[in-house]
Design an enzyme around this catalytic site. Sequence first.
Site, PDB file in Angstrom:
ATOM      1  N   ASN A 178      -3.013   2.559   9.903  1.00 32.44           N
ATOM      2  CA  ASN A 178      -1.606   2.263  10.113  1.00 32.44           C
ATOM      3  C   ASN A 178      -1.320   2.314  11.608  1.00 32.44           C
ATOM      4  O   ASN A 178      -1.113   3.378  12.188  1.00 32.44           O
ATOM      5  CB  ASN A 178      -0.737   3.265   9.363  1.00 32.44           C
ATOM      6  CG  ASN A 178      -0.859   3.108   7.860  1.00 32.44           C
ATOM      7  OD1 ASN A 178      -0.302   2.184   7.277  1.00 32.44           O
ATOM      8  ND2 ASN A 178      -1.628   3.995   7.237  1.00 32.44           N
ATOM      9  N   GLU A 179      -1.345   1.158  12.236  1.00 33.43           N
ATOM     10  CA  GLU A 179      -1.235   1.048  13.679  1.00 33.43           C
ATOM     11  C   GLU A 179       0.223   1.190  14.139  1.00 33.43           C
ATOM     12  O   GLU A 179       1.151   1.161  13.315  1.00 33.43           O
ATOM     13  CB  GLU A 179      -1.783  -0.308  14.141  1.00 33.43           C
ATOM     14  CG  GLU A 179      -3.263  -0.515  13.847  1.00 33.43           C
ATOM     15  CD  GLU A 179      -4.185   0.253  14.780  1.00 33.43           C
ATOM     16  OE1 GLU A 179      -3.721   1.190  15.441  1.00 33.43           O
ATOM     17  OE2 GLU A 179      -5.376  -0.093  14.849  1.00 33.43           O
ATOM     18  N   PRO A 180       0.456   1.363  15.443  1.00 31.82           N
ATOM     19  CA  PRO A 180       1.824   1.410  15.955  1.00 31.82           C
ATOM     20  C   PRO A 180       2.642   0.219  15.453  1.00 31.82           C
ATOM     21  O   PRO A 180       2.176  -0.921  15.454  1.00 31.82           O
ATOM     22  CB  PRO A 180       1.617   1.346  17.478  1.00 31.82           C
ATOM     23  CG  PRO A 180       0.295   2.000  17.693  1.00 31.82           C
ATOM     24  CD  PRO A 180      -0.535   1.576  16.523  1.00 31.82           C
TER      25      PRO A 180
END
Length: 634
Positions: free
Chosen positions: A156-158
């Site tokens: 879950n990236e920025p």
Amino acid sequence: MDSSVYERMPVDIYKSSEIASREVAAEIAKLIQQKQKSGEKAVLGLATGSTPTGVYDELIRLHKEEGLSFKNVVTFNLDEYYPIEPTALQSYVRYMHENLFDHIDIPEEQVHIPDGTIPREEVPDYCREYEQKIEVAGGLDLQLLGIGRTGHIGFNEPGSVKRTRTRLITLDNLTRKDAAGDFFGEDNVPRRAITMGIGTILDAEHVILMAWGEHKAEIIARAVEGEITEQIPATYLQDHDDVEIILDEAAASELTRNKTPWLVGPYDWTDPKIKQAAVWLCERCEKPVLKLTDEDYNENGLGDLITDHGPAYNININVFNQIQHTITGWPGGKPEADDTHRPERAKPFPKRVLVFSPHPDDDVYSMGGTLRRLVEHGHEVHVAYQTSGSNGVHDEDAVRYANFVKGYHRAFEMEIDEATEVFDEVQRYLDEKSSGDADSKAVRKIKGLIRAEEARAACRYVGIPMDRAHFLNMPFYETGRSRKKPLSDKDISLISNLVKTVKPHQVYAAGDLADPHGTHRICLEAIRRALMQLKGESWMDECYLWLYRGTWKEWEVHEIEMAVPLSPGELKRKRNAILNHQSQKDRPLFPGDDQREFWERIDQRNRATARKYDKLGLAEYEAIEGFARWSPFS
């Protein structure tokens, strides 16, 4: 000390990742056993990467030695690269089997890992089904997490929002750079991954996030102490009712309780902590140490220090003298000099010096100026290159050098058949090699020879005789892939045998634990274990142990216990020594997230350390290499 003033989640800090991993494994084992007693299944969310390997090792030990059964365990892995075959070296399917499932009694049908081979158009339905399987299993009892340097949990990236569920996601550039070591180059890293969502993770009954090493310290501080933001997805865990943050000391180093502990609550002041506080205050007030006032201390949360140890004048003089006494142009000790306030002893002189270098270039990268100074002062200097560094060489370099050897034989009318056979074997293997495949033994050997010859060239440049350059080629490293084997007795004995042979008065080792690939940490642990075995030797009492940094991070001024200043000419010569490592110049295979070449970042860090000394009111130097005393027996 009330750390909860700053920390928005419960944090436990352990001396080492090994100890922390055993504690986490014990907690998982307790959950499994409780569920067994009640006839229920334990549903675990599992993570991959280097962080949880110690936990999995301990779970395997508990299964094999203490009878812990996993027959009642159901697992769901966080994520998987997309697309990727399950047999690929970097596949999390393969990772989980190699690191856990193949060694325990968990039924195969109770293991769930996202499938990286699903056709693109079927991925949305597949992700919904993955969520449903978690729900049917009763939900996650415990979710294990690591954290990426972007603050991602799972993949879950920025930019990920709180309600997200299992889905296909595009990987952040920094995440791909950090994965480059596993894939033998950033270009080979998949651009997407399937990952559980933030909402999926937050639905778990209990969440444990683990982090090891200094390279995780900054993002941990932001995740634990900062506001909740989608730019740092790990901050969403602050909303979870039952979350634990498990850290080793290095990963916890940027937390307020460690970086500026006097801001957290009542504090027991020691000289090193007073120095740390004063240096911090100088940077905050932009003043040299001798110009700090009582008001500066009182207005910046250091009133207790003034009350207990003031006035400011007394503190400033004490700190100034402590920092002044770290500076020496004689890293091996100055003969016939009063060494009362010097970091190194005057006697014996000359000394036997043993410098450990994790890769074949860390010695000149981090202490090239000091290394040359030790040689010029007449000390018997040995360098031990702990690993071959073969993973850091491009494939085309291996082909070029193999072809050179073939041409060399032809030019001097030597037997060429065997050289041609080796070249053809290497060329054929690399032509057929898929992106991310491990190197063959022949390719590894050529790449290792390239690194070794570069190290010898650097040794010759600084004046170290070839019989004092030792290539240990520690077995833990020689896997042909970025994931290493556990340290073995052979690794430790290679180091202890060399130490026993040299009987050094000084040992230098890499304390640069921000190394994102972990090799420095493993190499330092190997040295620590070897020295523990030799603790009873009488000559060990005469040995000073120093840690250097530079490749990935520099010592802070308050941490430095020996500062070796370099003139402009010495800094240039250090740069020339570094440039002997041609395979690491221009386009190193694993540069990390710093776009500068290695020689540039090291040059600028050494200059920056000198500027910090200057701003504190000390003498102005061109550059400084810093060292900290090490106590491996503590």
